[in-house]
Motif scaffolding. Structure first.
Motif, PDB file in Angstrom:
ATOM      1  N   ASP A  80      46.595  18.680  10.959  1.00  0.00           N
ATOM      2  CA  ASP A  80      46.815  18.057   9.279  1.00  0.00           C
ATOM      3  C   ASP A  80      45.178  16.842   9.369  1.00  0.00           C
ATOM      4  O   ASP A  80      45.026  16.175   8.472  1.00  0.00           O
ATOM      5  N   ASP A 129      48.981   4.738  16.319  1.00  0.00           N
ATOM      6  CA  ASP A 129      49.337   4.965  14.819  1.00  0.00           C
ATOM      7  C   ASP A 129      50.460   4.273  14.814  1.00  0.00           C
ATOM      8  O   ASP A 129      50.876   3.363  14.901  1.00  0.00           O
ATOM      9  N   HIS A 131      53.773   4.671  11.904  1.00  0.00           N
ATOM     10  CA  HIS A 131      55.418   5.520  10.717  1.00  0.00           C
ATOM     11  C   HIS A 131      54.182   5.410   9.157  1.00  0.00           C
ATOM     12  O   HIS A 131      53.748   4.137   9.034  1.00  0.00           O
ATOM     13  N   GLU A 132      55.112   6.634   8.395  1.00  0.00           N
ATOM     14  CA  GLU A 132      54.643   6.520   7.460  1.00  0.00           C
ATOM     15  C   GLU A 132      54.774   5.755   6.035  1.00  0.00           C
ATOM     16  O   GLU A 132      54.188   5.250   5.487  1.00  0.00           O
ATOM     17  N   GLN A 138      48.997   0.452   8.106  1.00  0.00           N
ATOM     18  CA  GLN A 138      47.747   0.637   7.282  1.00  0.00           C
ATOM     19  C   GLN A 138      46.409   0.847   6.891  1.00  0.00           C
ATOM     20  O   GLN A 138      45.629   0.750   6.677  1.00  0.00           O
ATOM     21  N   TYR A 148      41.475   6.755   9.043  1.00  0.00           N
ATOM     22  CA  TYR A 148      42.571   8.282   9.613  1.00  0.00           C
ATOM     23  C   TYR A 148      42.346   8.927   9.706  1.00  0.00           C
ATOM     24  O   TYR A 148      41.721   9.822   9.084  1.00  0.00           O
ATOM     25  N   GLY A 150      44.801  12.107  11.342  1.00  0.00           N
ATOM     26  CA  GLY A 150      45.769  12.742  11.093  1.00  0.00           C
ATOM     27  C   GLY A 150      47.185  12.152  11.561  1.00  0.00           C
ATOM     28  O   GLY A 150      47.905  11.098  11.376  1.00  0.00           O
ATOM     29  N   ILE A 151      48.036  13.728  11.781  1.00  0.00           N
ATOM     30  CA  ILE A 151      49.200  13.195  11.987  1.00  0.00           C
ATOM     31  C   ILE A 151      49.499  13.495  13.640  1.00  0.00           C
ATOM     32  O   ILE A 151      49.540  14.213  14.110  1.00  0.00           O
ATOM     33  N   LYS A 159      57.601  12.018  13.249  1.00  0.00           N
ATOM     34  CA  LYS A 159      56.007  12.394  13.066  1.00  0.00           C
ATOM     35  C   LYS A 159      55.645  10.489  12.787  1.00  0.00           C
ATOM     36  O   LYS A 159      56.296   9.326  12.195  1.00  0.00           O
ATOM     37  N   ARG A 160      54.085  10.268  12.919  1.00  0.00           N
ATOM     38  CA  ARG A 160      53.624   9.355  12.571  1.00  0.00           C
ATOM     39  C   ARG A 160      51.658   9.708  12.163  1.00  0.00           C
ATOM     40  O   ARG A 160      51.682  10.764  12.715  1.00  0.00           O
ATOM     41  N   ILE A 161      51.346   8.680  11.328  1.00  0.00           N
ATOM     42  CA  ILE A 161      50.202   8.813  11.175  1.00  0.00           C
ATOM     43  C   ILE A 161      48.789   8.383  12.421  1.00  0.00           C
ATOM     44  O   ILE A 161      49.483   6.645  12.567  1.00  0.00           O
TER      45      ILE A 161
END
Length: 169
Positions: A80, A129, A131-132, A138, A148, A150-151, A159-161
């Motif tokens: 993404d 990266d 955690h969301e 962030q 930013y 993606g994933i 999953k991490r951003i």
């Protein structure tokens, strides 16, 4: 403040900072740094590989992070989105600030010192990266000019951003 490599003697201070971070994540219901991660063995391995750094202020360790320049396998596939660059990069993991100093700009100072480290090595990209649900990290990334991208998924499947910052050399 000075960013220096972590030594074996620094492990108790580093682990105190990390345990405080783990408590914070539990209290905030953020599923990051769970299942005894990171632990003392990981920090020792980081030290052996030359990844582990501490930020020292007036003789006291105020923050810790792992910084590597040999790539990150979980960054090879990004979903993404896309990375900003396809060149050599520094990767930051396991950032933690002493509990009593949170909110005082220490993490930002740590990132600034990592940027200096990258410039010394002629590396113009930093990737990271989180955690969301880790909104404070962030916000820090955005405030410090990270974009930013993606994933990514950790080896565990979590999953991490992902973010990247391109530096001027």
């Amino acid at each position: 403040m000075e960013l220096i490599r972590t030594t074996e003697q620094d492990i108790p201070s580093v682990m105190e900072i990390i345990r405080a971070g783990q408590r914070y994540f539990r209290q905030a219901n953020i599923y990051q740094w769970v299942n005894n991660y990171p632990n003392e063995d990981i920090i020792k391995e980081d030290i052996l590989k030359g990844y582990s750094y501490v930020l020292v202020h007036e003789g006291k360790i105020v923050a810790t992070a792992a910084v590597a320049f040999d790539g990150e396998p979980t960054y090879e596939k990004i979903y993404d989105g896309n990375w900003l660059t396809d060149e050599e990069y520094g990767v930051i993991h396991r950032i933690a600030v002493a509990e009593e100093l949170k909110g005082q700009g220490i993490a930002g100072e740590l990132l600034k010192k990592v940027e200096e480290l990258c410039r010394e090595r002629q590396v113009r990209s930093i990737k990271i990266d989180t955690h969301e649900d880790n909104k404070p990290m962030q916000r820090l990334m955005e405030k410090k000019g990270f974009v930013y991208c993606g994933i990514i998924y950790l080896e565990s499947g979590s999953k991490r951003i992902a973010f990247e910052k391109v530096l001027r050399l």
